[in-house]
Design a protein around this motif. Sequence first.
Motif, PDB file in Angstrom:
ATOM      1  N   HIS A  23       0.817  -1.223   0.000  1.00 54.83           N
ATOM      2  CA  HIS A  23       0.000   0.000   0.000  1.00 54.83           C
ATOM      3  C   HIS A  23       0.850   1.272   0.000  1.00 54.83           C
ATOM      4  N   LYS A  24       2.090   1.191  -0.494  1.00 57.37           N
ATOM      5  CA  LYS A  24       3.007   2.337  -0.390  1.00 57.37           C
ATOM      6  C   LYS A  24       2.528   3.577  -1.148  1.00 57.37           C
ATOM      7  N   ASN A  25       1.655   3.378  -2.128  1.00 60.72           N
ATOM      8  CA  ASN A  25       1.135   4.529  -2.878  1.00 60.72           C
ATOM      9  C   ASN A  25      -0.040   5.202  -2.184  1.00 60.72           C
ATOM     10  N   ASP A  26      -0.482   4.616  -1.079  1.00 57.85           N
ATOM     11  CA  ASP A  26      -1.656   5.155  -0.381  1.00 57.85           C
ATOM     12  C   ASP A  26      -1.313   6.367   0.485  1.00 57.85           C
ATOM     13  N   HIS A  27      -0.057   6.428   0.957  1.00 59.43           N
ATOM     14  CA  HIS A  27       0.309   7.504   1.878  1.00 59.43           C
ATOM     15  C   HIS A  27       1.826   7.728   1.831  1.00 59.43           C
ATOM     16  N   PRO A  28       2.268   9.000   1.784  1.00 62.64           N
ATOM     17  CA  PRO A  28       3.720   9.266   1.717  1.00 62.64           C
ATOM     18  C   PRO A  28       4.490   8.751   2.941  1.00 62.64           C
ATOM     19  N   ASP A  29       3.822   8.663   4.078  1.00 65.61           N
ATOM     20  CA  ASP A  29       4.499   8.159   5.281  1.00 65.61           C
ATOM     21  C   ASP A  29       4.867   6.684   5.144  1.00 65.61           C
ATOM     22  N   TYR A  30       4.117   5.946   4.325  1.00 65.99           N
ATOM     23  CA  TYR A  30       4.431   4.535   4.118  1.00 65.99           C
ATOM     24  C   TYR A  30       5.774   4.394   3.392  1.00 65.99           C
ATOM     25  N   VAL A  31       5.977   5.252   2.401  1.00 64.05           N
ATOM     26  CA  VAL A  31       7.243   5.246   1.654  1.00 64.05           C
ATOM     27  C   VAL A  31       8.395   5.618   2.573  1.00 64.05           C
ATOM     28  N   SER A  32       8.172   6.629   3.405  1.00 58.17           N
ATOM     29  CA  SER A  32       9.204   7.068   4.355  1.00 58.17           C
ATOM     30  C   SER A  32       9.568   5.954   5.333  1.00 58.17           C
ATOM     31  N   ALA A  33       8.545   5.249   5.824  1.00 53.87           N
ATOM     32  CA  ALA A  33       8.786   4.148   6.771  1.00 53.87           C
ATOM     33  C   ALA A  33       9.558   3.015   6.110  1.00 53.87           C
ATOM     34  N   LEU A  34       9.231   2.718   4.850  1.00 52.11           N
ATOM     35  CA  LEU A  34       9.935   1.662   4.122  1.00 52.11           C
ATOM     36  C   LEU A  34      11.392   2.039   3.875  1.00 52.11           C
ATOM     37  N   GLU A  35      11.633   3.309   3.526  1.00 52.14           N
ATOM     38  CA  GLU A  35      13.006   3.774   3.295  1.00 52.14           C
ATOM     39  C   GLU A  35      13.838   3.663   4.567  1.00 52.14           C
ATOM     40  N   LYS A  36      13.229   4.014   5.700  1.00 54.48           N
ATOM     41  CA  LYS A  36      13.943   3.908   6.967  1.00 54.48           C
ATOM     42  C   LYS A  36      14.240   2.456   7.313  1.00 54.48           C
ATOM     43  N   TYR A  37      13.287   1.581   7.052  1.00 55.07           N
ATOM     44  CA  TYR A  37      13.482   0.155   7.325  1.00 55.07           C
ATOM     45  C   TYR A  37      14.627  -0.403   6.475  1.00 55.07           C
ATOM     46  N   GLU A  38      14.613  -0.076   5.183  1.00 52.89           N
ATOM     47  CA  GLU A  38      15.648  -0.571   4.280  1.00 52.89           C
ATOM     48  C   GLU A  38      17.028  -0.019   4.660  1.00 52.89           C
ATOM     49  N   TYR A  39      17.057   1.234   5.094  1.00 58.81           N
ATOM     50  CA  TYR A  39      18.301   1.856   5.571  1.00 58.81           C
ATOM     51  C   TYR A  39      18.849   1.113   6.793  1.00 58.81           C
ATOM     52  N   GLU A  40      17.981   0.811   7.749  1.00 58.46           N
ATOM     53  CA  GLU A  40      18.405   0.089   8.952  1.00 58.46           C
ATOM     54  C   GLU A  40      18.901  -1.316   8.602  1.00 58.46           C
TER      55      GLU A  40
END
Length: 284
Positions: A23-40
């Motif tokens: 559902h990453k296209n549903d809300h910009p915060d979802y994309v931000s959370a995924l980027e942070k997860y991948e970074y970690e």
Amino acid sequence: MLTEELIKSFKTNLDVISYLKKHKNDHPDYVSALEKYEYEQQLLPLQAELVDFQRWVQKENKKIGIIFEGRDASGKGGTIKRFKEHLNPRAMRIVALNKPTEVEKNQWYFNRYIKELPNAGEIVFFDRSWYNRAVVEPVMGFCTKQQYNRFMIQVPEFENMLYESGTTIIKFWFSVSKEEQQRRFEKRLKNPLKKWKFSPVDEKGQELWDDFTVHKNQMFSRTHNSFSPWVVIKSNNKKQARLESIKYVLSLFDYDNKGTNCKALLPDPNVVQRYFRNTIQLDQ
């Protein structure tokens, strides 16, 4: 949309990640959370490699000094934090010196830095360094022209003596664009926990941008050499700059168990570059 009922239905972290990806296209915060997860997910294995690297430094009595230079808000402090996060504090230090005292002003310029150099088996992170005299001090009028010229003549000799004594000095310049620096300044001023980071020198950073550029280029051309090169880190993307600078340091040494935790230790050449006259930098 994330509801309380939906959150309760998640059994593992992977369930959350799977939902966010779907559902990453549903809300910009979802994309931000995924980027942070991948970074970690990329950061933790690199930090585990740093632990192995530090053990080797201790065992082999290596002396490692890592200099973090760059314009204000270029990401130096945040990168140092990720470097040292899981290291043994007994075998590493962070050096961030205040302005010199009256006694120090009358000493040889390098005096107070010599006391902070790494001992055998130690890693020292310099959050700014003796290179204050190459850029910040002359631009802000904190030193005379004679003091600046003397420093620029002496610093290659000083670093050569460190090299010959077995001290490894790694010199990073974090390169940030003028627009990104301004954005970070504004963000700092809005954050009550980070207001202390904004100083009168920061305030002048945008106004004196071109003067900083002239002195930075002079510093590169006169102090870059084979035994102590300048390494430019493009840091508009702070997370990427952290990951790639850690990779660069790890790639330099053949330490025990290298690559056990993370196979990809070669830095991205689009982010990390040794200085040369035609290097494209963000903070021109």
